[in-house]
Design a protein around this motif. Structure first.
Motif, short mmCIF file in Angstrom:
data_model
loop_
_atom_site.label_atom_id
_atom_site.label_comp_id
_atom_site.label_asym_id
_atom_site.label_seq_id
_atom_site.Cartn_x
_atom_site.Cartn_y
_atom_site.Cartn_z
N SER A 8 39.27 44.50 42.88
CA SER A 8 38.41 43.88 43.89
C SER A 8 37.98 44.93 44.91
N SER A 35 35.17 43.18 40.32
CA SER A 35 34.33 42.33 41.17
C SER A 35 33.09 43.09 41.65
N ASP A 64 32.53 39.87 35.84
CA ASP A 64 33.12 39.05 36.90
C ASP A 64 32.38 37.74 37.12
N VAL A 83 46.04 42.55 40.42
CA VAL A 83 44.80 42.84 41.12
C VAL A 83 45.05 44.07 41.97
N CYS A 86 43.62 44.87 45.83
CA CYS A 86 43.33 43.48 46.16
C CYS A 86 42.82 43.45 47.59
N THR A 90 39.66 38.77 48.43
CA THR A 90 40.20 38.30 47.15
C THR A 90 41.56 37.66 47.36
N LYS A 93 40.89 34.17 48.58
CA LYS A 93 40.44 33.29 47.49
C LYS A 93 41.62 32.85 46.63
N ALA A 104 39.16 35.90 40.72
CA ALA A 104 39.88 34.79 41.36
C ALA A 104 40.24 33.70 40.35
#
Length: 188
Positions: A8, A35, A64, A83, A86, A90, A93, A104
């Motif tokens: 992310s 992402s 994504d 992740v 992160c 994110t 979420k 997510a």
């Protein structure tokens, strides 16, 4: 072993690259989801790993925006997800169950199927909303880690710091990264 790797928009793409490289070297099947925020960060940071560097290390790459990808379903068997980095967005979420992108959604599926989910944050300082989201993610079943290297192994380079974080993250999945020096391991 099969893991989903979400990337992310937090700064710290070298962590993602290091983990993907370790997974490849360990023979772990990786399903990469990057992402749109991560793509923007890669471009902005410029000198670090770029999208092509990450995708070259992954076994499979998912868009994504594709909420119908295999990793979006609980029937798609994995051994978990991480992740890295992160981002705060994110994290929020995932903590609140808002699955509007594949990172997510795959994290949501990982939690609902009671598989291991590791979120590697790389942001400081930590404001109250982020701390609350960290706690909510933890309470939902995720492991929340920071990309914080130890120094007892006397690192001599940035790569050694990355290696430390990579090894600690992959420890969460029972994977041993070669060359990782553990605290007092081997002492009587």
């Amino acid at each position: 072993m099969r893991l989903v790797v979400g990337v992310s928009g937090g700064s710290g793409m070298p962590y993602a690259e290091s983990i993907l490289r370790a997974l490849r070297d360990l023979g772990v099947e990786s399903h990469l989801v990057v992402s749109s925020g991560a793509k923007r960060v890669m471009t902005a940071e410029g000198s670090g790993p770029q999208l092509a560097d990450l995708t070259a290390l992954a076994s499979f790459v998912h868009d994504d925006r594709d909420l119908a990808a295999g990793v979006a379903s609980g029937s798609f068997r994995t051994d978990g997800m991480l992740v890295v980095p992160c981002s705060a967005g994110t994290l929020a979420k995932i903590a609140q169950g808002f699955a509007d992108n594949l990172v997510a959604r795959a994290a949501h599926v990982t939690l609902k199927e009671r598989r291991r989910l590791v979120l590697v944050l790389r942001e400081d300082p930590l404001p109250r909303p982020m701390l609350l989201n960290m706690l909510a993610a933890h309470d939902a079943g995720a492991t929340v880690m920071t990309a914080s290297a130890g120094f007892y192994h006397a690192p001599g380079s940035v790569d050694e710091l990355l290696h430390f974080v990579t090894a600690r993250v992959l420890d969460q999945f029972g994977l041993d990264v070669p060359g990782f020096r553990r605290w007092r391991e081997g002492e009587a």
